[in-house]
Structures are given as C-alpha cells and as structure tokens.
Design a protein around this motif. Structure first.
Motif, mmCIF file in Angstrom:
data_model
loop_
_atom_site.group_PDB
_atom_site.id
_atom_site.type_symbol
_atom_site.label_atom_id
_atom_site.label_comp_id
_atom_site.label_asym_id
_atom_site.label_seq_id
_atom_site.Cartn_x
_atom_site.Cartn_y
_atom_site.Cartn_z
ATOM 1 N N GLU A 129 0.080 -3.157 7.545
ATOM 2 C CA GLU A 129 -0.063 -2.745 6.151
ATOM 3 C C GLU A 129 -1.244 -3.457 5.501
ATOM 4 O OE1 GLU A 129 2.584 -1.910 2.150
ATOM 5 O OE2 GLU A 129 3.426 -3.223 3.699
ATOM 6 N N TYR A 130 -1.444 -4.715 5.847
ATOM 7 C CA TYR A 130 -2.589 -5.456 5.320
ATOM 8 C C TYR A 130 -3.898 -4.791 5.732
ATOM 9 C CZ TYR A 130 -6.039 -9.197 4.794
ATOM 10 O OH TYR A 130 -7.170 -9.911 4.459
ATOM 11 N N ASP A 131 -3.990 -4.396 7.003
ATOM 12 C CA ASP A 131 -5.206 -3.730 7.492
ATOM 13 C C ASP A 131 -5.454 -2.433 6.718
ATOM 14 O OD1 ASP A 131 -5.636 -5.732 9.308
ATOM 15 O OD2 ASP A 131 -4.736 -4.653 11.004
ATOM 16 N N LEU A 132 -4.365 -1.715 6.395
ATOM 17 C CA LEU A 132 -4.503 -0.487 5.609
ATOM 18 C C LEU A 132 -5.008 -0.807 4.213
ATOM 19 C CD1 LEU A 132 -4.100 2.553 5.158
ATOM 20 C CD2 LEU A 132 -1.694 2.068 4.619
ATOM 21 N N MET A 133 -4.441 -1.844 3.574
ATOM 22 C CA MET A 133 -4.869 -2.225 2.233
ATOM 23 C C MET A 133 -6.345 -2.583 2.194
ATOM 24 S SD MET A 133 -1.784 -4.394 0.401
ATOM 25 C CE MET A 133 -1.485 -5.610 1.675
ATOM 26 N N ASP A 186 0.859 -1.177 0.000
ATOM 27 C CA ASP A 186 0.000 0.000 0.000
ATOM 28 C C ASP A 186 0.896 1.228 0.000
ATOM 29 O OD1 ASP A 186 -1.723 2.248 0.948
ATOM 30 O OD2 ASP A 186 -3.219 0.637 1.074
ATOM 31 N N PHE A 241 1.352 3.278 3.203
ATOM 32 C CA PHE A 241 1.942 2.696 4.411
ATOM 33 C C PHE A 241 3.262 3.385 4.734
ATOM 34 C CE2 PHE A 241 4.525 -0.696 6.505
ATOM 35 C CZ PHE A 241 3.767 -0.803 7.657
ATOM 36 N N ASN A 245 -10.078 3.365 2.542
ATOM 37 C CA ASN A 245 -9.167 4.263 1.830
ATOM 38 C C ASN A 245 -7.871 3.582 1.428
ATOM 39 O OD1 ASN A 245 -10.927 6.508 2.095
ATOM 40 N ND2 ASN A 245 -10.213 6.819 4.201
ATOM 41 N N GLY A 246 -7.824 2.264 1.575
ATOM 42 C CA GLY A 246 -6.611 1.538 1.236
ATOM 43 C C GLY A 246 -6.324 1.548 -0.261
ATOM 44 N N ASP A 247 -5.053 1.322 -0.588
ATOM 45 C CA ASP A 247 -4.629 1.319 -1.988
ATOM 46 C C ASP A 247 -3.773 0.086 -2.257
ATOM 47 O OD1 ASP A 247 -4.082 2.107 -4.614
ATOM 48 O OD2 ASP A 247 -2.361 3.334 -4.007
ATOM 49 N N PRO A 248 -4.357 -1.121 -2.189
ATOM 50 C CA PRO A 248 -3.571 -2.339 -2.420
ATOM 51 C C PRO A 248 -3.059 -2.397 -3.856
ATOM 52 C CG PRO A 248 -5.916 -2.843 -2.364
ATOM 53 C CD PRO A 248 -5.780 -1.402 -1.952
ATOM 54 N N SER A 267 -8.701 -1.460 4.163
ATOM 55 C CA SER A 267 -9.584 -0.403 4.643
ATOM 56 C C SER A 267 -10.246 0.316 3.470
ATOM 57 C CB SER A 267 -8.783 0.601 5.483
ATOM 58 O OG SER A 267 -7.866 1.329 4.661
#
Length: 515
Positions: free
Chosen positions: A308-312, A272, A275, A316-319, A314
């Motif tokens: 970072e996985y949790d951010l992806m 992401d 991150f 607003n995540g950007d995986p 979410s």
C-alpha cells in the motif's frame, strides 16, 4: 435460581414516559462518548480506557452484550437518574464512568428533537438504508434494459415492480429496528424460504457510523468552544435549517458534517483509497513450493503494508489521512508540518494524526475550498443563508476536485441564476431521456449536443466514474444534487453568522419569512 430485581429499569421506565428505544440509545451513546472525550489522559488511564477506545469499540454492541450498565441512582430527585459503568475487558468487573465535570450527577435519558439526523440512531439507520437502496438501484436497474429483460416492458407495470422491489429491500433493512435478534430472525426467514435469496446483514456498520458521527461532532464542538476556529468562515455554517416542521436547530456544522459523510469518517493512519488488499492480513499462507511468511510492512512496527505504501508513493497514488486529507496537497502538508507532524512518517505509519489536529486542517481546507468556489463561480455571496445549500454542494465537489465545477457546470449555474429557469437545473439522470446513456472517455464529446443542466452534469460525471470502478461517486453526486435541488427551490438556512437575504429567484415568487 433467585431472580435479581432491578429498580426503575432505564429502558422500561423512560419508554413508558414516551421516549423510543432509539432515542434512549442515541442519548446514552452520546453521553458515554462525551464523558470519555472530556476526561484527561490520566483519568482515562485510571479507568483502563485506551486512547482509541471510542473508535475501536462498538458502544451499542457493548450495551447489547450487557457490558454497559445503567444502575438506578437512589439519590435521584424527581425523575430517575442512573450511574453508568462499563466492563471494559469482558471479565465481569465494571468501572464507573462518571461525568468528569460533575461526578455526582447521574444520567437521565432525554430526546433532543433538534439533533441533526446524523447524530441519532434512527437518522443514521434511515440514511444508511436510503443510500444502500439508491446504490443498488443505480447499479442494477437500467432504464433501457431492466424492465425489458424481465418482461415488464409495459410502462403501466413498472411502478408496481419498483414498489415491490423497494418493499422487499425495506423489509431486509428494517430488521435493524429490532436489533441483533431481529437481524438474525430476518436472515433465518430469508434463508428458510427457498424462493428468497440468502442474506447476511451486518448491524455493526450502522452502530459504528452513529458513534463515529457523534465523536466527530463532540470533538469539533469542544474545539469550537475553546476558540480554535475563531477566524474560520466554515464554522459559520451551523444553526437552523428549514424542515417540514419549520426552522430547526441542526446541532452540527453543515459543511463539516457532509464532508465527514462523503469521506467515510476519520482515519488516524495514512491509506490509499485505491488499495484493494486486506489491511488486516499479517501473514501469507505458503504452499509446498514456499511463499509463506509475514506480510511485508513499510517499517518495523508500522501497520501499513509495503504494497500500500508503494501505491501511495506512485504517480497515480492517493495518499490520504484523517477526513479525506490528501498527503499530496501542499496546504495539507504545510498545515500538518506546522502542527508538528513529519509527512514521511505519516506515510510510513510511524505517526498517526489526532482527531483534533485533523479538524484544524480540515476546517482550513474547507475555508480554502469555499474561497476557491467563490473565485470559480464569481458568486460573491455564497456565505449567506440564501445560498448555504448551494455552497455546501460546491464545496463538496471542490473538496474532492474542483474539476467537477467545469465550464458546462458553470454555464448552467450562471444561466439558472440569471433566468430562474428550471431547465438549467435538469434532472439527476441521462441527458437522453429514458436511457442510461452517459458520455465519458472516448464518447465524452457526445455531451456537447445537449444544453448543460446541473443535475444531468452530476449524473453524467458519476456514471463516467462508476464505469471505471469508482461507484462511490454516485452517492457523492446524488448528495450534491439534493443540495442543489433544495437551493433551487428556495430552501434556506438560518445560520446566525451568515447573511439573511432573499435570493433572486425567490424574489420572483414569495418573500422569505426571514426578511
């Protein structure tokens, strides 16, 4: 101690024949990478080359550390040729790296004058240096404050100030020309002179960028020759480009090359971009109160941290994976699934993507973006030599987000095509001349007081993004502006698979030599 004599030392021999050290290093790196990529898995395993060796290792760094040898081949006929061998583990044992397609052939350094700059050491260094200067200047020199702050309000003094700053900046980065020792000497000079700032320069950045560009190019070429992209329109953007020396072969795909640069290369593992943690961190240092222990990963064996996985995952995540491929994009997910990937396992790091599969999906996305910008702009001949630079600019924008090609941008583009008036091209700066004022967020409506111009729109968007922490958009929008400027000035490509016609605005001036 006896001194070992080397017959026909490669660099000395071919530099005496007119090649530069950079040209020799460029060809050597390209040859080594190409030989590795052309090997079968079994051949690589026999040499002890891991699947990610050419991504993980710095080839030029290995040369500097004497872990790659170029030994004169006594069977050479004519100019000297050399046998390449590598010390993979730093244990002094060298393994031969022969040409898998012709093991008896040696290596002879050559200067390919038609290689795209992104594939040469000097070209990558120059681009890196120019981008670094432009980024520093845009972040630190504000038109309405910088000169006043430092007592240079007199406009006649300002060119000298900029010339001096650029000269000092170039002095720092030209240390790259001297290699590792030059970097160390330059740093020592700055650190020893009390009125100069201390500096720390990482040469590894440029060397790895060259290697990444060459790997991407060679992998793409192999797939193209194998017919993997036969039905893909984006592959047609290769051939000759107009330069100061006339039309010269670029030896790469212009669309793919510029997107590779924009996205920072290839990443086999999902990530992401938002991150901010340390991806290399594996252990948290605790205190007397506790809190120490291993960094929590998504799954056992994964290299992706749970944070970072949790951010992806979410809202607003950007995986992202590969070359800027969004794992939220339906087309990307469909293509990867068709190639046998499990999207959930890519997100957890249990699976990684190969460079070859990345290229397949990326070329599909470029094709889709090309069709999208045709639909948005209503220009039906984007796939033509007269419009190639415009097409690259539009696809660069759409690859990130088609929202950049908004109503104001479209209006300026249509007006320029209709009238040829350069006021609709504008300049890469603020609409309010002599200032750094931009309109975004709460002030976005302020831009409506100005008639839209393409480059001003790009600059305004870049500054709006930089203001919320995304400074990388300055580089992206500046690159787009350069392509649009080249197109507006009538510069054309000569890509054999594209149409060769003259654009409306050029017809008002001189006929193209290609007509």
């Amino acid at each position: 101690m006896t001194r070992e004599l080397v017959k026909y030392p490669m660099f000395k021999t071919y530099m005496s024949k007119g090649l530069s050290e950079d040209e020799i290093k460029t060809d050597a790196t390209l040859t080594i990478v190409n030989r590795g990529l052309n090997m079968t898995d079994g051949e690589r395993a026999a040499l002890g080359l891991s699947s990610d060796f050419f991504t993980a290792e710095n080839i030029l760094g290995l040369m500097d550390n004497k872990r790659i040898r170029f030994d004169y081949d006594a069977t050479s006929i004519g100019d000297p040729t050399y046998r390449i061998s590598m010390d993979l583990d730093g244990d002094g044992i060298f393994m031969a790296l022969n040409n898998p397609n012709n093991p008896e052939s040696g290596f002879k350094p050559e200067a390919n004058r038609e290689l795209n700059a992104s594939l040469t050491l000097s070209g990558v260094r120059s681009d890196f240096q120019n981008t670094a200067w432009q980024n520093w200047k845009s972040q630190n020199i504000k038109a309405d404050t910088f000169f006043k702050t430092y007592g240079f309000a007199n406009i006649e003094e300002q060119p000298l100030v900029m010339q001096t700053l650029k000269g000092m900046f170039n002095l720092v980065y030209n240390g790259y020309n001297k290699g590792k020792n030059g970097i160390e000497d330059l740093g020592r000079m700055f650190n020893d002179i009390e009125w100069l700032p201390d500096v720390s320069i990482d040469m590894n950045t440029v060397e790895r960028q060259l290697q990444e560009n060459q790997i991407a190019f060679l992998t793409y070429q192999q797939q193209k020759e194998a017919g993997v992209f036969d039905d893909n329109l984006a592959t047609q953007f290769s051939g000759k480009e107009q330069t100061a020396m006339g039309y010269q072969n670029t030896a790469t795909n212009l669309l793919m090359d510029t997107i590779n640069k924009q996205e920072g290369g290839f990443y086999a593992q999902a990530y992401d971009s938002g991150f901010t943690g340390n991806r290399n961190k594996t252990f948290n240092v605790g205190t007397r109160a506790g809190g120490g222990g291993p960094v929590e990963m998504v799954t056992e064996g994964s290299k992706i941290q749970k944070a970072e996985y949790d951010l992806m995952m979410s809202e607003n995540g950007d995986p992202t994976i590969g070359t800027g491929l969004s794992l939220k994009d339906p087309t990307v997910k469909s293509q990867l699934t068709e190639l046998g990937y499990d999207i959930d396992k890519l997100l957890t790091g249990e699976q990684t993507i190969t460079r070859e599969d990345n290229n397949i999906v990326m070329m599909k996305m470029l094709d889709d973006k090309l069709k999208l910008v045709q639909s948005i702009t209503g220009i039906d001949d984007l796939a033509s030599n007269k419009n190639a630079y415009l097409t690259v600019a539009l696809v660069k924008l759409a690859y990130n987000s088609s929202s950049w090609i908004g109503p104001r941008f479209q209006k300026a583009l249509n007006q320029f095509i209709k009238t040829g008036d350069m006021k609709y091209i504008g300049s890469f700066g603020s609409y309010k001349e002599g200032t750094d004022e931009f309109y975004s967020g709460a002030t976005a409506a302020g831009v409506k007081q100005y008639e839209p111009a393409l480059l001003n729109e790009l600059w305004n968007d870049a500054e709006g993004q930089a203001a919320i922490g995304y400074g990388g958009f300055r580089t992206m929008m500046r690159d787009v502006a350069e392509y649009i400027t080249a197109w507006s000035q009538g510069q054309m490509t000569y890509f054999p698979d594209l149409q060769v016609t003259t654009s409306p605005q050029i017809q008002k001036k001189n006929k193209s030599i290609l007509d």
